[in-house]
Design a protein around this motif. Structure first.
Motif, PDB file in Angstrom:
ATOM      1  N   ALA A 205       0.775  -1.146   0.234  1.00  0.00           N
ATOM      2  CA  ALA A 205      -0.153  -0.219   0.055  1.00  0.00           C
ATOM      3  C   ALA A 205       0.865   1.395   0.179  1.00  0.00           C
ATOM      4  O   ALA A 205       0.427   2.190  -0.796  1.00  0.00           O
ATOM      5  CB  ALA A 205      -1.019  -0.005   1.226  1.00  0.00           C
ATOM      6  N   LEU A 206       1.971   1.122   0.891  1.00  0.00           N
ATOM      7  CA  LEU A 206       2.868   2.318   0.747  1.00  0.00           C
ATOM      8  C   LEU A 206       3.484   2.524  -0.524  1.00  0.00           C
ATOM      9  O   LEU A 206       3.631   3.652  -1.079  1.00  0.00           O
ATOM     10  CB  LEU A 206       3.840   2.058   1.868  1.00  0.00           C
ATOM     11  CG  LEU A 206       3.465   2.591   3.253  1.00  0.00           C
ATOM     12  CD1 LEU A 206       4.817   2.062   4.147  1.00  0.00           C
ATOM     13  CD2 LEU A 206       3.182   4.085   3.498  1.00  0.00           C
ATOM     14  N   ALA A 207       3.724   1.366  -1.198  1.00  0.00           N
ATOM     15  CA  ALA A 207       4.395   1.384  -2.468  1.00  0.00           C
ATOM     16  C   ALA A 207       3.547   1.912  -3.724  1.00  0.00           C
ATOM     17  O   ALA A 207       3.880   3.062  -4.361  1.00  0.00           O
ATOM     18  CB  ALA A 207       4.863   0.014  -3.020  1.00  0.00           C
ATOM     19  N   SER A 208       2.232   1.782  -3.423  1.00  0.00           N
ATOM     20  CA  SER A 208       1.327   2.332  -4.472  1.00  0.00           C
ATOM     21  C   SER A 208       1.064   3.823  -4.137  1.00  0.00           C
ATOM     22  O   SER A 208       0.946   4.531  -4.895  1.00  0.00           O
ATOM     23  CB  SER A 208      -0.059   1.534  -4.055  1.00  0.00           C
ATOM     24  OG  SER A 208       0.102   0.231  -4.479  1.00  0.00           O
ATOM     25  N   PHE A 209       1.128   4.149  -2.815  1.00  0.00           N
ATOM     26  CA  PHE A 209       1.108   5.570  -2.370  1.00  0.00           C
ATOM     27  C   PHE A 209       2.119   6.408  -3.187  1.00  0.00           C
ATOM     28  O   PHE A 209       1.881   7.581  -3.494  1.00  0.00           O
ATOM     29  CB  PHE A 209       0.897   5.639  -0.980  1.00  0.00           C
ATOM     30  CG  PHE A 209       1.206   7.162  -0.394  1.00  0.00           C
ATOM     31  CD1 PHE A 209       0.059   8.044  -0.695  1.00  0.00           C
ATOM     32  CD2 PHE A 209       2.344   7.597   0.295  1.00  0.00           C
ATOM     33  CE1 PHE A 209       0.268   9.254  -0.123  1.00  0.00           C
ATOM     34  CE2 PHE A 209       2.363   8.811   0.703  1.00  0.00           C
ATOM     35  CZ  PHE A 209       1.404   9.581   0.701  1.00  0.00           C
ATOM     36  N   PHE A 210       3.562   6.001  -2.877  1.00  0.00           N
ATOM     37  CA  PHE A 210       4.441   6.909  -3.545  1.00  0.00           C
ATOM     38  C   PHE A 210       4.588   6.730  -5.041  1.00  0.00           C
ATOM     39  O   PHE A 210       5.233   7.566  -5.581  1.00  0.00           O
ATOM     40  CB  PHE A 210       5.740   5.947  -2.905  1.00  0.00           C
ATOM     41  CG  PHE A 210       5.979   6.463  -1.323  1.00  0.00           C
ATOM     42  CD1 PHE A 210       6.237   7.697  -1.134  1.00  0.00           C
ATOM     43  CD2 PHE A 210       6.204   5.542  -0.512  1.00  0.00           C
ATOM     44  CE1 PHE A 210       6.411   8.259   0.118  1.00  0.00           C
ATOM     45  CE2 PHE A 210       6.321   6.014   0.937  1.00  0.00           C
ATOM     46  CZ  PHE A 210       6.570   7.227   1.478  1.00  0.00           C
ATOM     47  N   LEU A 211       4.006   5.526  -5.520  1.00  0.00           N
ATOM     48  CA  LEU A 211       3.872   5.733  -7.034  1.00  0.00           C
ATOM     49  C   LEU A 211       3.150   6.743  -7.335  1.00  0.00           C
ATOM     50  O   LEU A 211       3.064   7.318  -8.303  1.00  0.00           O
ATOM     51  CB  LEU A 211       3.641   4.347  -7.683  1.00  0.00           C
ATOM     52  CG  LEU A 211       4.553   3.159  -7.292  1.00  0.00           C
ATOM     53  CD1 LEU A 211       4.336   1.927  -8.308  1.00  0.00           C
ATOM     54  CD2 LEU A 211       5.907   3.702  -8.337  1.00  0.00           C
ATOM     55  N   LYS A 212       1.971   6.749  -6.720  1.00  0.00           N
ATOM     56  CA  LYS A 212       0.814   8.056  -6.938  1.00  0.00           C
ATOM     57  C   LYS A 212       1.439   9.176  -6.807  1.00  0.00           C
ATOM     58  O   LYS A 212       1.342  10.192  -7.827  1.00  0.00           O
ATOM     59  CB  LYS A 212      -0.195   7.683  -5.954  1.00  0.00           C
ATOM     60  CG  LYS A 212      -1.216   8.841  -5.809  1.00  0.00           C
ATOM     61  CD  LYS A 212      -2.016   8.937  -7.258  1.00  0.00           C
ATOM     62  CE  LYS A 212      -3.442  10.037  -7.104  1.00  0.00           C
ATOM     63  NZ  LYS A 212      -3.652  10.650  -8.359  1.00  0.00           N
ATOM     64  N   LEU A 213       2.283   9.606  -5.801  1.00  0.00           N
ATOM     65  CA  LEU A 213       2.788  10.729  -5.574  1.00  0.00           C
ATOM     66  C   LEU A 213       3.961  11.029  -6.845  1.00  0.00           C
ATOM     67  O   LEU A 213       3.896  12.109  -7.242  1.00  0.00           O
ATOM     68  CB  LEU A 213       3.484  10.878  -4.210  1.00  0.00           C
ATOM     69  CG  LEU A 213       2.809  10.807  -3.058  1.00  0.00           C
ATOM     70  CD1 LEU A 213       3.624  10.919  -1.614  1.00  0.00           C
ATOM     71  CD2 LEU A 213       1.853  12.087  -3.120  1.00  0.00           C
ATOM     72  N   GLY A 214       4.621   9.926  -7.175  1.00  0.00           N
ATOM     73  CA  GLY A 214       5.400   9.914  -8.336  1.00  0.00           C
ATOM     74  C   GLY A 214       4.760  10.364  -9.587  1.00  0.00           C
ATOM     75  O   GLY A 214       5.231  11.218 -10.342  1.00  0.00           O
ATOM     76  N   ALA A 215       3.668   9.800  -9.883  1.00  0.00           N
ATOM     77  CA  ALA A 215       2.834   9.910 -10.888  1.00  0.00           C
ATOM     78  C   ALA A 215       2.308  11.423 -11.090  1.00  0.00           C
ATOM     79  O   ALA A 215       2.323  11.892 -12.303  1.00  0.00           O
ATOM     80  CB  ALA A 215       1.722   8.977 -11.021  1.00  0.00           C
ATOM     81  N   ASN A 216       2.064  12.063  -9.938  1.00  0.00           N
ATOM     82  CA  ASN A 216       1.477  13.301 -10.103  1.00  0.00           C
ATOM     83  C   ASN A 216       2.549  14.377 -10.420  1.00  0.00           C
ATOM     84  O   ASN A 216       2.271  15.477 -10.932  1.00  0.00           O
ATOM     85  CB  ASN A 216       0.947  13.856  -8.629  1.00  0.00           C
ATOM     86  CG  ASN A 216      -0.293  13.069  -7.911  1.00  0.00           C
ATOM     87  OD1 ASN A 216      -0.890  12.707  -9.023  1.00  0.00           O
ATOM     88  ND2 ASN A 216      -0.511  12.899  -7.032  1.00  0.00           N
ATOM     89  N   LYS A 217       3.814  14.058 -10.373  1.00  0.00           N
ATOM     90  CA  LYS A 217       4.912  14.706 -10.715  1.00  0.00           C
ATOM     91  C   LYS A 217       5.354  14.500 -12.270  1.00  0.00           C
ATOM     92  O   LYS A 217       6.222  15.082 -12.555  1.00  0.00           O
ATOM     93  CB  LYS A 217       6.191  14.635  -9.546  1.00  0.00           C
ATOM     94  CG  LYS A 217       6.050  15.159  -8.372  1.00  0.00           C
ATOM     95  CD  LYS A 217       7.062  14.733  -7.601  1.00  0.00           C
ATOM     96  CE  LYS A 217       7.758  15.984  -7.100  1.00  0.00           C
ATOM     97  NZ  LYS A 217       8.905  15.912  -6.378  1.00  0.00           N
TER      98      LYS A 217
END
Length: 135
Positions: free
Chosen positions: A24-36
């Motif tokens: 879940a944390l990995a998905s969260f960080f990928l989401k943050l990365g996708a926003n950038k």
């Protein structure tokens, strides 16, 4: 290993639960990365090397895989893998807290359904053990 000798260790279950949180944390960080991430021009190498959120997400997925593999060695796939569905519950909580995403009744019902299903599968392992001992 024969089927009759496989018994899921309690700590293998704990490792899988840990891996669900890491996923879940990995998905969260990928989401943050996708926003950038800027889709045009598409440059995957730049995305991965210059985006620390994406790197952290990928790193956590690799750690999760290693933890999962280790847990599989000491437990039954039919018991451990369904527990992995708990990652959906963690994603829901993280998305609400960190991203402010809406928490709807439908999402809550879905997560409760997942929890009930995981509990039933976990109990089936114990019930099988009891039946084997009685025979």
């Amino acid at each position: 290993m024969s089927k009759s000798k496989i018994k899921t260790k309690w700590w293998a279950i704990v490792l899988v639960i840990l891996s669900t949180f890491l996923t879940a944390l990995a998905s969260f960080f990928l989401k943050l990365g996708a926003n950038k991430f800027n889709l045009f021009p598409l440059n995957i190498i730049s995305l991965i090397t210059n985006n620390y959120f994406v790197l952290l997400g990928i790193f956590l997925y690799v750690i999760t895989a290693a933890v999962f593999i280790f847990a599989f060695k000491y437990g039954e796939l039919t018991v451990l893998f369904p527990i992995f569905s708990l990652s959906f519950a963690w994603v829901l909580v993280i998305s609400k807290i960190a991203l402010g995403e809406p928490l709807t009744i439908i999402k809550i019902v879905g997560i409760v359904g997942i929890m009930i299903g995981v509990s039933i599968i976990g109990m089936s392992d114990r019930m099988s053990s009891i039946k084997r001992c009685e025979q």
